[in-house]
Design an enzyme around this catalytic site. Sequence first.
Site, short mmCIF file in Angstrom:
data_model
loop_
_atom_site.label_atom_id
_atom_site.label_comp_id
_atom_site.label_asym_id
_atom_site.label_seq_id
_atom_site.Cartn_x
_atom_site.Cartn_y
_atom_site.Cartn_z
N LEU A 114 -11.02 17.44 0.34
CA LEU A 114 -12.25 17.91 0.18
C LEU A 114 -13.54 16.96 1.15
O LEU A 114 -14.39 17.47 1.37
CB LEU A 114 -12.67 17.75 -1.60
N ILE B 47 -8.69 13.95 -0.38
CA ILE B 47 -9.11 13.72 1.20
C ILE B 47 -9.30 15.15 1.67
O ILE B 47 -10.04 15.27 2.56
CB ILE B 47 -7.68 13.20 1.71
N GLY C 84 0.72 -1.39 0.01
CA GLY C 84 0.12 -0.21 -0.20
C GLY C 84 0.82 1.32 -0.07
O GLY C 84 1.98 1.48 -0.56
N HIS D 207 -38.70 5.26 -14.01
CA HIS D 207 -39.13 6.61 -13.69
C HIS D 207 -39.93 6.68 -12.47
O HIS D 207 -40.76 5.66 -12.05
CB HIS D 207 -40.17 7.11 -14.73
N GLU E 55 -4.41 25.28 -1.41
CA GLU E 55 -4.10 24.59 -2.51
C GLU E 55 -3.13 25.14 -3.44
O GLU E 55 -3.27 26.24 -3.65
CB GLU E 55 -5.62 24.13 -3.19
P1 FAD Z 1 -3.49 -0.61 1.72
O1 FAD Z 1 -4.85 -0.60 1.95
O2 FAD Z 1 -2.44 0.54 2.27
O3 FAD Z 1 -2.77 -2.00 2.65
C1 FAD Z 1 -1.44 -2.27 2.86
C2 FAD Z 1 -1.34 -3.13 4.01
O4 FAD Z 1 0.05 -3.58 4.02
C3 FAD Z 1 -1.49 -2.27 5.33
O5 FAD Z 1 -2.34 -3.18 5.83
C4 FAD Z 1 -0.23 -2.33 5.99
O6 FAD Z 1 -0.25 -2.48 7.52
C5 FAD Z 1 0.68 -3.91 5.51
N1 FAD Z 1 1.94 -3.80 5.27
C6 FAD Z 1 2.80 -2.98 4.65
N2 FAD Z 1 4.20 -3.44 4.97
C7 FAD Z 1 4.00 -4.56 5.58
C8 FAD Z 1 5.13 -5.52 5.83
N3 FAD Z 1 6.18 -5.13 5.69
N4 FAD Z 1 4.56 -6.66 6.49
C9 FAD Z 1 3.17 -6.92 6.58
N5 FAD Z 1 2.14 -6.05 6.28
C10 FAD Z 1 2.67 -4.85 5.77
N6 FAD Z 1 -10.16 4.44 -2.16
C11 FAD Z 1 -11.25 4.34 -2.58
O7 FAD Z 1 -11.19 3.61 -3.69
N7 FAD Z 1 -12.34 4.87 -2.23
C12 FAD Z 1 -12.34 5.59 -1.41
O8 FAD Z 1 -13.35 6.13 -0.83
C13 FAD Z 1 -11.24 5.93 -0.52
N8 FAD Z 1 -11.14 6.60 0.29
C14 FAD Z 1 -9.95 6.78 1.22
C15 FAD Z 1 -10.04 7.64 2.36
C16 FAD Z 1 -8.67 7.94 3.02
C17 FAD Z 1 -8.72 8.94 4.43
C18 FAD Z 1 -7.46 7.32 2.45
C19 FAD Z 1 -6.29 7.42 3.23
C20 FAD Z 1 -7.32 6.37 1.33
C21 FAD Z 1 -8.68 6.22 0.69
N9 FAD Z 1 -8.91 5.50 -0.24
C22 FAD Z 1 -9.97 5.25 -0.96
C23 FAD Z 1 -7.68 4.98 -1.03
C24 FAD Z 1 -7.42 3.47 -0.40
O9 FAD Z 1 -7.71 3.28 0.83
C25 FAD Z 1 -6.29 2.70 -1.13
O10 FAD Z 1 -6.21 3.03 -2.41
C26 FAD Z 1 -6.13 1.31 -0.86
O11 FAD Z 1 -6.38 0.96 0.65
C27 FAD Z 1 -5.03 0.64 -1.48
O12 FAD Z 1 -5.04 -0.73 -1.09
P2 FAD Z 1 -3.53 -1.51 -0.91
O13 FAD Z 1 -4.27 -2.99 -0.58
O14 FAD Z 1 -2.80 -1.20 -2.09
O15 FAD Z 1 -2.86 -1.17 0.29
P1 NAI Z 2 -4.61 14.22 -3.85
O1 NAI Z 2 -3.57 13.98 -4.86
O2 NAI Z 2 -5.80 13.84 -4.32
O3 NAI Z 2 -4.46 15.45 -3.62
C1 NAI Z 2 -3.27 16.36 -2.89
C2 NAI Z 2 -3.48 17.79 -3.56
O4 NAI Z 2 -2.49 18.38 -2.85
C3 NAI Z 2 -3.27 18.23 -4.92
O5 NAI Z 2 -4.30 19.06 -5.51
C4 NAI Z 2 -1.85 19.05 -4.92
O6 NAI Z 2 -1.77 19.98 -6.11
C5 NAI Z 2 -1.97 19.41 -3.39
N1 NAI Z 2 -0.50 19.83 -3.08
C6 NAI Z 2 0.60 19.01 -3.26
N2 NAI Z 2 1.59 19.63 -2.24
C7 NAI Z 2 1.00 20.96 -1.96
C8 NAI Z 2 1.58 22.06 -1.08
N3 NAI Z 2 2.81 21.89 -0.78
N4 NAI Z 2 0.80 22.92 -0.48
C9 NAI Z 2 -0.55 22.80 -0.98
N5 NAI Z 2 -1.04 21.88 -1.94
C10 NAI Z 2 -0.44 21.06 -2.38
O7 NAI Z 2 -4.01 13.32 -2.69
P2 NAI Z 2 -4.89 13.38 -1.09
O8 NAI Z 2 -6.07 14.04 -1.30
O9 NAI Z 2 -3.86 13.22 -0.06
O10 NAI Z 2 -5.24 11.58 -1.39
C11 NAI Z 2 -4.24 10.61 -1.33
C12 NAI Z 2 -4.80 9.42 -2.31
O11 NAI Z 2 -5.97 8.97 -1.48
C13 NAI Z 2 -5.61 10.09 -3.63
O12 NAI Z 2 -4.81 9.39 -4.72
C14 NAI Z 2 -6.86 9.31 -3.68
O13 NAI Z 2 -6.79 8.60 -4.53
C15 NAI Z 2 -6.88 8.47 -2.47
N6 NAI Z 2 -8.31 8.78 -1.94
C16 NAI Z 2 -9.32 8.38 -2.32
C17 NAI Z 2 -10.51 8.69 -1.89
C18 NAI Z 2 -11.86 8.47 -2.90
O14 NAI Z 2 -11.59 7.62 -3.84
N7 NAI Z 2 -12.99 8.85 -2.76
C19 NAI Z 2 -10.57 9.36 -0.72
C20 NAI Z 2 -9.50 9.69 -0.12
C21 NAI Z 2 -8.21 9.37 -0.78
#
Ligand code: FAD
Ligand code: NAI
Length: 464
Positions: free
Chosen positions: A185, A183, A143, A443, A202
């Site tokens: 927003l 995040i 991740g 509808h 931003e």
């Molecule tokens: P992760 O979910 O990050 O999982 C990786 C796992 O690996 C973790 O549990 C970690 O502990 C484990 N790990 C790491 N290193 C090791 C190691 N060496 N040994 C054992 N375990 C290890 N995406 C969406 O599609 N919809 C959303 O609404 C959405 N909302 C989000 C909101 C927030 C606040 C954030 C931060 C992210 C959001 N995302 C959303 C993004 C989404 O969470 C990630 O894209 C997704 O979790 C990635 O999945 P992954 O399996 O690649 O990694």
């Molecule tokens: P993001 O990439 O969506 O947005 C980061 C923003 O920060 C950009 O607009 C960038 O221009 C700005 N930025 C970068 N450096 C800056 C600085 N020094 N000062 C001011 N602005 C700066 O990243 P975010 O919101 O952190 O989310 C991370 C990831 O998590 C995203 O890639 C997203 O795919 C995933 N995520 C997905 C969600 C969903 O699917 N609903 C919800 C939350 C996260």
Amino acid sequence: MSFDVVVIGAGPGGYVAAIRAAQLGLKTACIEKGSTLGGTCLNVGCIPSKTLLHATELFHTASHKMGDFGVMAKDVEIDLAKMMHKKEEVVTNLTSGIAGLFKKNKIQWFEGTAKFEAANKLSVVKDGESQIVEGKHILIATGSAPIELQFLPFDEKDVVSSTGALSFTEIPKRLTVIGGGVIGLELGSVWSRLGSQVTVIEFLDRIAVGMDTELAKELLKIMKRDGLKFELSTKVTGMARQEDHIVLTAETMEGEKKSFETDKVLVCVGRKPYTRGLGLENIGVEMDKKGRINVNDHYQTSVPGVYAIGDVIDGPMLAHKAEEEGIAAVERIAGKAGHVNYNVIPGIIYTWPEVASVGKTEDELKAENVAYNVGKFPFKANSRARCVNESQGFVKLIADAETDRLLGAHLIGPNVSELVQELVSVMEFGGSAEDVARTVHGHPTLFETVKEAALAVDGRPIHI
Ligand code: FAD
Ligand code: NAI
């Protein structure tokens, strides 16, 4: 102990891959360093954030929207501790559900941190104790982690990442959000609805980068009207802690210096692939300049037998993208033809109104010199949207000018996180705007906005 497949990380990429591998008859293990399964998404990402978004939408609805329908809710109050408790309950239910799925599928779960000792051998360390786990195939699904700004290190109390902003114990009076991306927003909306004065700083001249420009403009307009402040084209340059607040210094693109007093700072300027402590250097796995693991079409890394998927490789950092890659990777390992269609991965922002996008934006098509037609239809002309008093936003469809094949869909409005899926499916099957236009839609439904936008591609919407 030895397995056919060992998955490192139990996020949506890793746990789904493990389940699919087990379904395919492969002896499977999953190593997770956290104490629960589900990774970022279930523990500190998608699930807790969507629960808080729902909770605060309920508050907003009860406070501001129900009265229009003659439902008078007086003195609506927030019990933040209870809200957080509900969020934790949802997370616990879902993460323990995955533990149940692991049991059902006979997947061995190792709690601990995995490190490569050799290409097919991992040490798993927990509380100072180490054991060796071997795999014919090892899948890295570790991740990502939030990017930290050097002068604003996370303390997860006053200067927080998304993880801290999901668990404030009090509603901050002033919250400054650095980064107007997904995040910023979503969590900015949560705290704004609860009464925080939210300012989003931003770097770029727009929010929601990557989304269609028209959607981003509409969302900005609505969020400003809802009380959030935006400082675009502005870079934060420093931070000073005062006794009871924080002062941020910033500079606009024109060189104007500004300062912002705030109580809490949420830094959400993107996430970076997480490979710390994995020992990739021990086996020589190649990475790109951004620290992402390089893979080929089969999700194989530069080291035979070692694979990678999800946030730790290239592509949008989304849970559904990680899941699909996990399935495709283990299907390839099992000799099947797993595949991910990267052209139709929806992206959704769960603000209110919601924003959803799939396929190409107009800007991308212009850059690629592709001729296209656009059909747009506003929710205010949709009867169901009127019934539920949610008439903000529109559906915009983009079709190839020559073939009418759908190339992109961009929606802002009520429940578009769900509506977009119709278009994802049509695009997956290579469908056209005419296919959508000629499909019967129930509808009154919000989905009729999608149909009308498809009719509008050919200049024949009915209700406008
Ligand atoms: P992760 O979910 O990050 O999982 C990786 C796992 O690996 C973790 O549990 C970690 O502990 C484990 N790990 C790491 N290193 C090791 C190691 N060496 N040994 C054992 N375990 C290890 N995406 C969406 O599609 N919809 C959303 O609404 C959405 N909302 C989000 C909101 C927030 C606040 C954030 C931060 C992210 C959001 N995302 C959303 C993004 C989404 O969470 C990630 O894209 C997704 O979790 C990635 O999945 P992954 O399996 O690649 O990694
Ligand atoms: P993001 O990439 O969506 O947005 C980061 C923003 O920060 C950009 O607009 C960038 O221009 C700005 N930025 C970068 N450096 C800056 C600085 N020094 N000062 C001011 N602005 C700066 O990243 P975010 O919101 O952190 O989310 C991370 C990831 O998590 C995203 O890639 C997203 O795919 C995933 N995520 C997905 C969600 C969903 O699917 N609903 C919800 C939350 C996260």
